[in-house]
Scaffold this motif. Structure first.
Motif, PDB file in Angstrom:
ATOM      1  N   PRO A   1       7.961  -4.184  -0.289  1.00 31.32           N
ATOM      2  CA  PRO A   1       7.949  -3.743   1.106  1.00 31.32           C
ATOM      3  C   PRO A   1       8.576  -2.359   1.244  1.00 31.32           C
ATOM      4  CG  PRO A   1       9.084  -5.862   0.851  1.00 31.32           C
ATOM      5  CD  PRO A   1       8.864  -5.321  -0.517  1.00 31.32           C
ATOM      6  N   VAL A   2       8.134  -1.624   2.255  1.00 35.21           N
ATOM      7  CA  VAL A   2       8.732  -0.340   2.622  1.00 35.21           C
ATOM      8  C   VAL A   2       9.153  -0.504   4.072  1.00 35.21           C
ATOM      9  CG1 VAL A   2       8.232   2.114   3.025  1.00 35.21           C
ATOM     10  CG2 VAL A   2       7.263   0.952   1.019  1.00 35.21           C
ATOM     11  N   SER A   3      10.448  -0.315   4.352  1.00 28.04           N
ATOM     12  CA  SER A   3      10.972  -0.814   5.639  1.00 28.04           C
ATOM     13  C   SER A   3      10.199  -0.283   6.851  1.00 28.04           C
ATOM     14  CB  SER A   3      12.470  -0.542   5.750  1.00 28.04           C
ATOM     15  OG  SER A   3      12.708   0.834   5.604  1.00 28.04           O
ATOM     16  N   ARG A   4       9.774   0.980   6.821  1.00 30.97           N
ATOM     17  CA  ARG A   4       9.106   1.497   8.029  1.00 30.97           C
ATOM     18  C   ARG A   4       7.749   0.837   8.261  1.00 30.97           C
ATOM     19  NH1 ARG A   4       7.043   6.083   4.647  1.00 30.97           N
ATOM     20  NH2 ARG A   4       9.176   6.643   4.173  1.00 30.97           N
ATOM     21  N   HIS A   5       7.232   0.124   7.248  1.00 27.05           N
ATOM     22  CA  HIS A   5       5.940  -0.554   7.414  1.00 27.05           C
ATOM     23  C   HIS A   5       6.089  -2.072   7.537  1.00 27.05           C
ATOM     24  CE1 HIS A   5       3.699   3.115   6.873  1.00 27.05           C
ATOM     25  NE2 HIS A   5       4.265   3.352   5.705  1.00 27.05           N
ATOM     26  N   GLY A   6       7.308  -2.567   7.676  1.00 34.92           N
ATOM     27  CA  GLY A   6       7.483  -4.011   7.865  1.00 34.92           C
ATOM     28  C   GLY A   6       7.799  -4.743   6.571  1.00 34.92           C
ATOM     29  N   ASP A   7       7.627  -6.054   6.579  1.00 35.22           N
ATOM     30  CA  ASP A   7       8.088  -6.905   5.474  1.00 35.22           C
ATOM     31  C   ASP A   7       7.035  -7.166   4.405  1.00 35.22           C
ATOM     32  OD1 ASP A   7      10.462  -7.091   6.782  1.00 35.22           O
ATOM     33  OD2 ASP A   7       9.966  -8.991   7.805  1.00 35.22           O
ATOM     34  N   GLU A   8       5.779  -6.822   4.717  1.00 35.76           N
ATOM     35  CA  GLU A   8       4.718  -7.095   3.730  1.00 35.76           C
ATOM     36  C   GLU A   8       4.852  -6.153   2.540  1.00 35.76           C
ATOM     37  OE1 GLU A   8       2.144  -9.369   3.456  1.00 35.76           O
ATOM     38  OE2 GLU A   8       3.412 -10.341   4.970  1.00 35.76           O
ATOM     39  N   PRO A   9       4.787  -6.685   1.313  1.00 38.40           N
ATOM     40  CA  PRO A   9       4.838  -5.784   0.152  1.00 38.40           C
ATOM     41  C   PRO A   9       3.622  -4.849   0.111  1.00 38.40           C
ATOM     42  CG  PRO A   9       5.002  -8.104  -0.514  1.00 38.40           C
ATOM     43  CD  PRO A   9       4.658  -8.092   0.930  1.00 38.40           C
ATOM     44  N   LEU A  10       3.839  -3.632  -0.328  1.00 43.42           N
ATOM     45  CA  LEU A  10       2.768  -2.635  -0.434  1.00 43.42           C
ATOM     46  C   LEU A  10       2.665  -2.178  -1.891  1.00 43.42           C
ATOM     47  CD1 LEU A  10       3.814  -0.327   2.575  1.00 43.42           C
ATOM     48  CD2 LEU A  10       2.287  -2.327   2.634  1.00 43.42           C
ATOM     49  N   ALA A  11       1.468  -1.805  -2.293  1.00 42.56           N
ATOM     50  CA  ALA A  11       1.306  -1.229  -3.636  1.00 42.56           C
ATOM     51  C   ALA A  11       1.837   0.199  -3.605  1.00 42.56           C
ATOM     52  CB  ALA A  11      -0.164  -1.248  -4.043  1.00 42.56           C
ATOM     53  N   LEU A  12       2.749   0.513  -4.504  1.00 37.18           N
ATOM     54  CA  LEU A  12       3.364   1.839  -4.554  1.00 37.18           C
ATOM     55  C   LEU A  12       3.172   2.450  -5.933  1.00 37.18           C
ATOM     56  CD1 LEU A  12       6.800   0.875  -2.907  1.00 37.18           C
ATOM     57  CD2 LEU A  12       4.729   1.695  -1.751  1.00 37.18           C
ATOM     58  N   LEU A  13       2.927   3.735  -5.963  1.00 40.06           N
ATOM     59  CA  LEU A  13       2.890   4.456  -7.235  1.00 40.06           C
ATOM     60  C   LEU A  13       4.339   4.780  -7.601  1.00 40.06           C
ATOM     61  CD1 LEU A  13      -0.019   6.833  -6.226  1.00 40.06           C
ATOM     62  CD2 LEU A  13      -0.185   4.749  -7.632  1.00 40.06           C
ATOM     63  N   ARG A  14       4.671   4.664  -8.878  1.00 39.54           N
ATOM     64  CA  ARG A  14       6.074   4.820  -9.283  1.00 39.54           C
ATOM     65  C   ARG A  14       6.158   5.838 -10.416  1.00 39.54           C
ATOM     66  NH1 ARG A  14       8.253   1.764 -13.579  1.00 39.54           N
ATOM     67  NH2 ARG A  14      10.517   1.560 -13.649  1.00 39.54           N
ATOM     68  N   ALA A  15       6.910   6.901 -10.178  1.00 38.33           N
ATOM     69  CA  ALA A  15       7.080   7.940 -11.197  1.00 38.33           C
ATOM     70  C   ALA A  15       8.509   7.895 -11.737  1.00 38.33           C
ATOM     71  CB  ALA A  15       6.793   9.313 -10.610  1.00 38.33           C
ATOM     72  N   VAL A  16       8.647   7.888 -13.052  1.00 36.44           N
ATOM     73  CA  VAL A  16       9.953   7.909 -13.712  1.00 36.44           C
ATOM     74  C   VAL A  16      10.079   9.271 -14.380  1.00 36.44           C
ATOM     75  CG1 VAL A  16      11.436   6.776 -15.397  1.00 36.44           C
ATOM     76  CG2 VAL A  16       9.741   5.432 -14.147  1.00 36.44           C
TER      77      VAL A  16
END
Ligand SMILES: *Cc1c(COP(=O)(O)O)cnc(C)c1O
Length: 516
Positions: free
Chosen positions: A468-483
């Motif tokens: 989840p991303v707080s500004r979009h609510g509680d539903e999990p979202l697919a996020l791209l992740r860069a390390v």
């Protein structure tokens, strides 16, 4: 190589005594110059390659490894090397590419694989002193050095403790997972003294706890309770306090509080000092999982990110993540070395109670002397170079965040505390408005497709997660992740990667599948 000789031997069902000597000669005394040249060349091309992904479909790679037959006769070395050249090396992960920003593994300084050859040749087993000699003391010294960076006690403390045979300042493990499990074990021992046997026990951490804690809870019969994080992905101490009270009300003993210093998914750092004080006030063991972030302790300019870590009862640090040493360098530290005594184990034939054996404290038995890698890195890299490395890595992360924010195609979904960031691509038709749940679902599907297409194209790489991303609510979202770990990654590589994604995304947007 003497492989023809071995082939001959292996074809004679009852070898003569001579053959025994030949076998020893083949196994221990062969000429390796050719193999060394081959390894050298393959290593160099691995490090040079800019490819960041897998160009063969994974199905086709898998098909190459179906045979389960052990050869009856030895294969010629040349044939074996061709096998590696054909089937294995072209398909291993491109971790060294400056455009591979996907995971927590980076290329390592060249002197370490060289020392690795020595470590493997000596093949010392640090489970006990009799099989490792000086390496046991090197290991304890390295643990002392990093304990001092973590907790900063005075010289007299380290003089007394670093080689004290009755306890240990810490231990080496294959990775952060085993280090975390060991910490849970120490916490459980401590809680058992008060709670007695058979009591229900819980471990509390944030919802971003590494899954090693789920493994540990399962093995040790502990309940795992997860509390929410704020919009910066840091644990909320108030929520933690409420969960502790809920446990008390239910008659559940809290065995440990887990604070994360560098979450695996966002690099976020929990409020370490508040969590540690909460634990101290209630006599609960606090463990800081700094598997990812612990390396920052070696960076004078950036170690403030970990402020409060010195209050933790135990700390996990993975050398093989940010300290750029080979895999197999998990470490656990005890603020009070007396705690190490609570997890001692012995075996009469090997690991004796009043010995120097580190195996008394470790969950693992036989272990390689990977401490040499950390020892070498601390001496040959040193704090000033680590400082420069970490500062550059953070700067690279800020640069990437700035570019993401400056491009209308992307939405930055986490502000980085460290050198990890998450973001997502917003398809053109959905830009400029606040997406609702159905839109977010579509955007997530799109980002999964984008990440896969990027991996298959093979020119650049990021990983993905689902949170989840707080500004979009509680539903999990697919996020791209860069390390952003690889010191070779430049701003140009970052721009290349983002433009590569925009190009792939446009193609996906124009494909019929997108409009279904
Ligand atoms: C990587 C990681 C671990 C596990 O470490 P391994 O070395 O993979 O066993 C635990 N916690 C965190 C926060 C990590 O990033």
């Amino acid at each position: 190589m003497a492989s023809e000789k071995l082939t001959e031997i292996s074809q004679h069902p009852s070898p003569s005594e001579d053959a025994g000597a030949d076998v020893a000669d083949y196994l221990l005394g062969s000429d390796l110059s050719k193999l060394r040249g081959w390894v050298e060349a393959r290593s160099a091309s691995f490090l040079r390659s800019a490819d960041a992904g897998e160009r063969s479909p994974i199905r086709r790679v898998r098909e190459k490894f179906r045979s389960c037959e052990v050869p009856d006769t030895a294969m010629a070395l040349d044939d074996y090397l061709s096998l590696l050249d054909q089937d294995v090396l072209p398909h291993c992960s491109s971790l060294a590419s400056p455009r591979y920003l996907g995971h927590m593994t980076s290329p390592i300084p060249g002197f370490l694989p060289e020392l690795g050859r020595l470590v493997q040749t000596l093949n010392q087993n640090v489970v006990k002193m009799e099989t490792s000699g000086s390496l046991t003391f090197v290991e304890r010294q390295v643990l002392g050095m990093l304990h001092k960076e973590t907790y900063g006690f005075d010289t007299a403390f380290y003089d007394r403790r670093v080689q004290d045979r009755d306890s240990t300042l810490g231990l080496f493990a294959s990775g952060g997972t085993i280090a975390n499990l060991t910490a849970l074990r120490a916490a459980k021992q401590r809680a058992s003294v008060h709670a007695g046997g058979g009591a229900r026990m819980a471990v509390i951490g944030s919802e971003l706890m590494h899954y090693s804690f789920a493994k540990g809870a399962d093995l040790m019969g502990l309940e795992l309770r997860r509390v929410p994080v704020d919009e910066q992905n840091r644990m909320l101490p108030a929520a933690l306090e409420r969960e502790i009270e809920a446990c008390e009300a239910e008659g559940v003993t809290v065995a440990a509080l887990i604070a994360i210093a560098g979450t695996t998914e966002f690099g976020s750092v929990d409020p370490l000092a508040s969590i540690c004080r909460l634990g101290q006030a209630r006599n609960i063991h606090v463990h800081v999982d700094a598997a990812w972030g612990g390396g920052f302790l070696l960076s004078p300019r950036n170690r403030h990110i970990l402020a409060g870590i010195e209050l933790a009862d135990t700390v996990t640090i993975d050398g093989h993540k940010q300290l750029m040493v080979p895999l197999g360098c998990g470490m656990l530290f005890f603020r009070d070395p007396e705690v190490s005594k609570t997890i001692m184990h012995h075996a009469p034939y090997a690991v004796r109670p009043n010995s120097e054996d580190q195996g008394r404290f470790t969950l693992e038995g036989t272990r390689p002397a990977t401490a040499i890698y950390v020892h070498a890195a601390l001496h040959l890299i040193g704090k000033s170079v680590y400082d420069a490395l970490f500062s550059a890595s953070l700067e690279r992360t800020r640069i990437m965040a700035r570019h993401i924010e400056g491009m209308p195609e992307f939405e930055l979904t986490s502000r980085p505390d460290m050198n990890i960031l998450t973001y997502r691509y917003i398809p053109e038709a959905m830009r400029g408005t606040t997406p609702g749940p159905a839109d977010n679902h579509r955007i997530s599907r799109f980002n999964v497709a984008l990440q896969r297409a990027q991996r298959d194209k093979g020119d650049s790489f990021v990983s993905r997660t689902f949170r989840p991303v707080s500004r979009h609510g509680d539903e999990p979202l697919a996020l791209l992740r860069a390390v952003l770990l690889n010191p070779r990654t430049t701003e140009d590589d970052i721009l290349f990667l983002l433009r590569d994604q925009v190009g792939i995304a446009r193609e996906l947007e124009n494909s019929p599948a997108f409009h279904e």
